[in-house]
Motif scaffolding. Structure first.
Motif, PDB file in Angstrom:
ATOM      1  N   LYS A  45       0.835  -1.200   0.000  1.00  0.00           N
ATOM      2  CA  LYS A  45       0.000   0.000   0.000  1.00  0.00           C
ATOM      3  C   LYS A  45       0.871   1.252   0.000  1.00  0.00           C
ATOM      4  N   GLU A  46       0.401   2.280  -0.708  1.00  0.00           N
ATOM      5  CA  GLU A  46       1.194   3.506  -0.764  1.00  0.00           C
ATOM      6  C   GLU A  46       1.309   4.144   0.617  1.00  0.00           C
ATOM      7  N   GLU A  47       0.312   3.938   1.461  1.00  0.00           N
ATOM      8  CA  GLU A  47       0.398   4.497   2.809  1.00  0.00           C
ATOM      9  C   GLU A  47       1.551   3.872   3.600  1.00  0.00           C
ATOM     10  N   VAL A  48       1.893   2.630   3.297  1.00  0.00           N
ATOM     11  CA  VAL A  48       3.058   2.000   3.916  1.00  0.00           C
ATOM     12  C   VAL A  48       4.317   2.767   3.540  1.00  0.00           C
ATOM     13  N   VAL A  49       4.435   3.156   2.303  1.00  0.00           N
ATOM     14  CA  VAL A  49       5.575   3.959   1.853  1.00  0.00           C
ATOM     15  C   VAL A  49       5.520   5.349   2.468  1.00  0.00           C
ATOM     16  N   ASN A  50       4.310   5.916   2.560  1.00  0.00           N
ATOM     17  CA  ASN A  50       4.174   7.247   3.163  1.00  0.00           C
ATOM     18  C   ASN A  50       4.681   7.273   4.600  1.00  0.00           C
ATOM     19  N   LYS A  51       4.448   6.179   5.332  1.00  0.00           N
ATOM     20  CA  LYS A  51       4.953   6.111   6.711  1.00  0.00           C
ATOM     21  C   LYS A  51       6.475   6.195   6.734  1.00  0.00           C
ATOM     22  N   LYS A  52       7.096   5.552   5.770  1.00  0.00           N
ATOM     23  CA  LYS A  52       8.558   5.608   5.684  1.00  0.00           C
ATOM     24  C   LYS A  52       9.017   7.040   5.409  1.00  0.00           C
ATOM     25  N   ILE A  53       8.340   7.708   4.497  1.00  0.00           N
ATOM     26  CA  ILE A  53       8.710   9.084   4.160  1.00  0.00           C
ATOM     27  C   ILE A  53       8.510   9.999   5.363  1.00  0.00           C
ATOM     28  N   ARG A  54       7.421   9.799   6.115  1.00  0.00           N
ATOM     29  CA  ARG A  54       7.205  10.605   7.329  1.00  0.00           C
ATOM     30  C   ARG A  54       8.385  10.457   8.280  1.00  0.00           C
ATOM     31  N   ARG A  55       8.792   9.220   8.488  1.00  0.00           N
ATOM     32  CA  ARG A  55       9.882   8.993   9.435  1.00  0.00           C
ATOM     33  C   ARG A  55      11.191   9.597   8.923  1.00  0.00           C
ATOM     34  N   ILE A  56      11.429   9.481   7.623  1.00  0.00           N
ATOM     35  CA  ILE A  56      12.653  10.046   7.052  1.00  0.00           C
ATOM     36  C   ILE A  56      12.637  11.562   7.165  1.00  0.00           C
ATOM     37  N   LEU A  57      11.505  12.178   6.849  1.00  0.00           N
ATOM     38  CA  LEU A  57      11.415  13.639   6.929  1.00  0.00           C
ATOM     39  C   LEU A  57      11.503  14.131   8.373  1.00  0.00           C
ATOM     40  N   ARG A  58      10.896  13.385   9.287  1.00  0.00           N
ATOM     41  CA  ARG A  58      11.008  13.764  10.702  1.00  0.00           C
ATOM     42  C   ARG A  58      12.466  13.754  11.146  1.00  0.00           C
ATOM     43  N   LEU A  59      13.197  12.733  10.719  1.00  0.00           N
ATOM     44  CA  LEU A  59      14.612  12.692  11.067  1.00  0.00           C
ATOM     45  C   LEU A  59      15.343  13.885  10.461  1.00  0.00           C
ATOM     46  N   MET A  60      15.021  14.232   9.235  1.00  0.00           N
ATOM     47  CA  MET A  60      15.664  15.382   8.602  1.00  0.00           C
ATOM     48  C   MET A  60      15.415  16.658   9.396  1.00  0.00           C
ATOM     49  N   TYR A  61      14.203  16.811   9.902  1.00  0.00           N
ATOM     50  CA  TYR A  61      13.920  17.992  10.727  1.00  0.00           C
ATOM     51  C   TYR A  61      14.649  17.924  12.065  1.00  0.00           C
ATOM     52  N   LYS A  62      14.730  16.736  12.656  1.00  0.00           N
ATOM     53  CA  LYS A  62      15.484  16.592  13.900  1.00  0.00           C
ATOM     54  C   LYS A  62      16.936  17.013  13.714  1.00  0.00           C
ATOM     55  N   LEU A  63      17.478  16.692  12.540  1.00  0.00           N
ATOM     56  CA  LEU A  63      18.882  16.982  12.266  1.00  0.00           C
ATOM     57  C   LEU A  63      19.092  18.363  11.659  1.00  0.00           C
ATOM     58  N   ASN A  64      18.016  19.137  11.595  1.00  0.00           N
ATOM     59  CA  ASN A  64      18.096  20.504  11.058  1.00  0.00           C
ATOM     60  C   ASN A  64      18.627  20.548   9.627  1.00  0.00           C
ATOM     61  N   ILE A  65      18.309  19.503   8.869  1.00  0.00           N
ATOM     62  CA  ILE A  65      18.801  19.427   7.495  1.00  0.00           C
ATOM     63  C   ILE A  65      18.249  20.558   6.631  1.00  0.00           C
ATOM     64  N   PHE A  66      17.037  21.023   6.945  1.00  0.00           N
ATOM     65  CA  PHE A  66      16.439  22.096   6.150  1.00  0.00           C
ATOM     66  C   PHE A  66      16.748  23.482   6.714  1.00  0.00           C
ATOM     67  N   SER A  67      17.522  23.533   7.792  1.00  0.00           N
ATOM     68  CA  SER A  67      17.779  24.802   8.471  1.00  0.00           C
ATOM     69  C   SER A  67      19.100  25.424   8.026  1.00  0.00           C
ATOM     70  N   GLU A  68      19.120  26.742   7.942  1.00  0.00           N
ATOM     71  CA  GLU A  68      20.364  27.446   7.637  1.00  0.00           C
ATOM     72  C   GLU A  68      21.284  27.507   8.851  1.00  0.00           C
ATOM     73  N   GLU A  69      20.771  27.109  10.012  1.00  0.00           N
ATOM     74  CA  GLU A  69      21.550  27.171  11.250  1.00  0.00           C
ATOM     75  C   GLU A  69      22.077  25.795  11.670  1.00  0.00           C
ATOM     76  N   ARG A  70      22.119  24.859  10.736  1.00  0.00           N
ATOM     77  CA  ARG A  70      22.597  23.528  11.070  1.00  0.00           C
ATOM     78  C   ARG A  70      24.059  23.570  11.479  1.00  0.00           C
ATOM     79  N   LYS A  71      24.397  22.721  12.473  1.00  0.00           N
ATOM     80  CA  LYS A  71      25.770  22.673  12.971  1.00  0.00           C
ATOM     81  C   LYS A  71      26.735  22.280  11.858  1.00  0.00           C
ATOM     82  N   ARG A  72      27.902  22.890  11.887  1.00  0.00           N
ATOM     83  CA  ARG A  72      28.906  22.592  10.876  1.00  0.00           C
ATOM     84  C   ARG A  72      29.789  21.409  11.273  1.00  0.00           C
TER      85      ARG A  72
END
Length: 714
Positions: free
Chosen positions: A284-311
């Motif tokens: 089911k595509e929702e199964v894949v969507n769950k994976k994307i949610r988790r991946i994107l959440r991790l990206m936000y945790k790591l400040n990947i989309f932020s200009e203030e991410r640690k160097r």
């Protein structure tokens, strides 16, 4: 959810609505050996990974295992995980994690592939040096601060590996571990549970092997049932490289990202086959969507989309200092008859250093643990640096893979030992087999068999505990001419010392101990540092004494039977009265410690038990030192078979000459419990328990019985 991720949930859903199934699949599999694919049109970058935890591995092209070879990926080389655990120092574990996380971010990585926290089941496993201990409690207690150190303030995720019951390299891709539920819960899962619940690990790596009929990467009970639902894990699950064998099984089991060792990225199970499976309705595509949610959440945790991410940064001087601090505390003084150690440099005009391992750098081997180290101080270099120009340091190789020169090398070493004021033999194992000259000598074994005999490395399990290349003969003959020769074993696992241990007065265990390992070894041997390392795995007298070989199987065939059950390591040796060569927790000092005044305070509550263990430790010797008091528990009236002792607490304390410190170690209901397979709960039964305090599992200094009035299930 951590780091205020909730505020990003709306944005995450907007991104998922924008993504095509092709773009979603691209985020869920490797599109390079160490990266996924991003989505450029939505400004989603790839997730970049690197091997660890001894350092950040060198750079590879996306589609080749031949390193790029530039000069910009030299890094700090940290002591191996077994060495770190041998410090029994949680603060050093945290600081080591900080260094690794900072260097991973400095190298532009999002995920560092470590720590490895599998249990050392057999002394033959080739990756024991990458793991921490035979004991689940000690492993968890050292892993949690390490994980926090990596993730806090670094914008980097750990990837705790290998989940679960991955305890051998032989047939690792397909072997099925046959392990009972109680053993799984008491021995092989607790450190992972702590990594999730206390360490808040953002990422977990699934293991290669099978468990209960399924590859771990396909195992829904393991990944969704235990990891996510029971433990509340909300991070991502990454496959070990090549650990997925079926698209539907892995996708529906909760796997998020598939990685592999091959370059056909579009053919990965989570690439075109996943797209096809979704379009055909098998996933089911929702199964894949769950994976994307988790991946994107991790990206936000790591400040990947932020200009203030640690160097981050790498090769910082303070990082190198930390490696020295860990190496100093990891070295274990196994034996010191007649106070041979520390050596007195003022009395030594000529020092003989014997053994190939004295002159070898280890950072560039071990499989995925290899490091492109900025530098590495070998033992030979460390001794020279420490002694300076006043002492002549002479080196003899002593042993080699080439048997045709065996006698020549031994004779040279013996002659050097005869004419020197002091002798240090540095033997053991190593990581690589690059110097094998089997084509030109009389060995009757195959190259692969010889590799297995002699190295600590991913991909190989040793076939025995023997020292390779006639090292036993070398050591015995040197000891014949100098009974006070110091024997140093450098390895990532126990080895057989039975042929010479009774003749050796001074024996030191060091490890793959990072870029400053040789300096630390010299400091310990010459008394600048008082050794305080303790063994985290039992050293058996012979292989047949190890429980996996006596009661269970190793390495098995298509299956491997964990017949020893919960009696792993010292649990077996203590319960069955098997005398080890060196016990779990063993480690001598240049000073002496006295233990006294044991007091135990118990408070039983409706939902928990508070047991406060108090005692005093005094340095009664003549030098300052550090000690690791260990608290063990024994259930004296259990309705099920339990080990004679189990480690449930420890501390590391520094004591000046004559100083006394009161140590307080708190135990809770989990410290007294066993896993009840009938009702699937941890259980504390009312009755008598014994609390034991000692310097090792075999050196108990204080003990006292306690009574628990109530039963607890949780």
């Amino acid at each position: 959810m951590t780091k205020n991720i909730l505020k990003y949930e709306e944005k995450i859903e907007e991104i998922i609505a924008e993504l095509t199934i092709e773009e979603k699949a691209a985020m869920c599999h490797g599109n390079g050996l160490f990266r996924t694919e991003g989505v450029k049109r939505l400004n989603i970058p790839p997730m970049k990974m690197a091997d660890g935890p001894m350092g950040v591995r060198n750079e590879f092209p996306d589609d080749s295992w031949v390193p790029i070879g530039y000069s910009d990926d030299y890094v700090t080389y940290l002591p191996c995980s077994l060495a770190l655990a041998a410090t029994w120092n949680k603060d050093l574990a945290y600081k080591s994690g900080q260094v690794l996380g900072n260097e991973a971010r400095g190298r532009g990585k999002d995920i560092i592939l470590g720590p490895g926290i599998n249990i050392i089941r057999s002394p033959l496993c080739g990756r024991n040096f990458e793991y921490m201990s035979e004991d689940p409690y000690l492993t968890g207690e050292m892993a949690v601060p390490f994980i926090k150190g990596v993730q806090e303030d670094n914008d980097v995720s750990v990837c705790v590996k290998h989940f679960a019951v991955n305890n051998q390299e032989t047939e690792r891709l397909n072997v099925e571990a046959i392990v009972d539920e109680r053993t799984l819960r008491e021995i092989y899962l607790p450190a992972f549970e702590k990594a999730v619940k206390e360490g808040n690990a953002y990422s977990i790596m699934s293991a290669y092997n099978k468990l209960y009929g399924y590859h771990c990467s396909h195992n829904k009970e393991l990944l969704e049932g235990i990891l996510r639902e029971e433990w509340g894990f909300d991070g991502i699950i990454v496959s070990d490289w090549g650990a997925i064998h079926d698209t539907e099984l892995a996708a529906n089991a909760g796997m998020d990202i598939e990685m592999n060792v091959t370059y056909n990225f579009d053919d990965y199970f989570f690439a075109n086959p996943l797209i096809k499976a979704v379009k055909e309705g098998r996933v089911k595509e929702e199964v894949v969507n769950k994976k994307i949610r988790r991946i994107l959440r991790l990206m936000y945790k790591l400040n990947i989309f932020s200009e203030e991410r640690k160097r981050g940064t790498y090769n910082a001087p303070e990082h190198r200092q930390l490696t020295l601090d860990v190496a100093r505390e990891s070295i274990v003084l196994l034996k010191n008859e007649n106070n041979v150690l520390p050596l007195k440099d003022t009395k030594i005009k000529t020092l003989a250093v014997i053994g190939e391992n004295a002159n070898i750098a280890h950072s560039n081997g071990g499989g995925s643990a290899e490091i492109k180290s900025l530098f590495e101080i070998t033992p030979l270099l460390g001794f020279n640096m420490r002694l300076g120009g006043e002492t002549k340091v002479k080196y003899a190789k002593g042993y080699s893979a080439d048997v045709s020169i065996k006698e020549q090398l031994i004779n040279e070493a013996v002659e050097l030992a005869k004419t020197s004021d002091a002798v240090i033999i540095v033997g053991g194992l190593k990581h690589t087999a690059e110097d094998l000259q089997l084509e030109n000598n009389a060995l009757s074994v195959t190259k692969d068999e010889e590799i297995k005999r002699r190295i600590d490395s991913e991909g190989y399990d040793k076939t025995d505990l023997n020292l390779p290349y006639e090292q036993d003969e070398l050591i015995k003959r040197v000891l014949e001419v100098n009974k006070n020769a110091v024997v140093v074993m450098l390895s990532g696992a126990p080895i057989d010392m039975s042929e010479w241990i009774d003749e050796a007065n001074a024996v030191v265990q060091t490890w793959y101990n990072g870029m400053e390992g040789g300096r630390a070894l010299a400091e310990v041997i010459f008394g600048d540092v008082n050794p305080s390392g303790k063994l985290t795995a039992t050293f058996p007298r012979k292989l047949e004494d190890s429980p996996a070989h006596k009661l269970g199987e190793f390495p098995g065939g298509e299956t491997v039977n964990y017949g020893e059950g919960i009696f792993v390591g010292y649990r077996y040796f203590s319960t069955y009265d098997v005398n080890p060569l060196f016990a779990f927790g063993h480690g001598l000092s240049y000073t002496e410690f006295k233990y006294d005044n044991l007091e135990i305070l118990i408070s039983e509550k409706p939902d928990d038990i508070d047991v406060l263990v108090k005692f005093k430790v005094t340095n009664i010797g003549e030098v300052d030192g550090a000690e690791v008091p260990q608290v063990y528990v024994s259930d004296l009236e259990a309705s099920v078979e339990r080990p004679k002792i189990e480690l449930k607490g420890f501390d590391k304390i520094n004591l000046k000459i004559g100083e006394t410190k009161e140590v307080e170690i708190k135990l809770d209901k989990k410290a007294l419990a066993f896993y009840n397979v009938e009702d699937k709960k941890w259980t504390v039964e009312s009755g008598k328990f014994k609390v034991l305090v000692g310097r090792s599992a075999q050196d108990i200094r204080l003990e006292k019985d306690i009574n628990i009035a109530s039963n607890y299930k949780f």
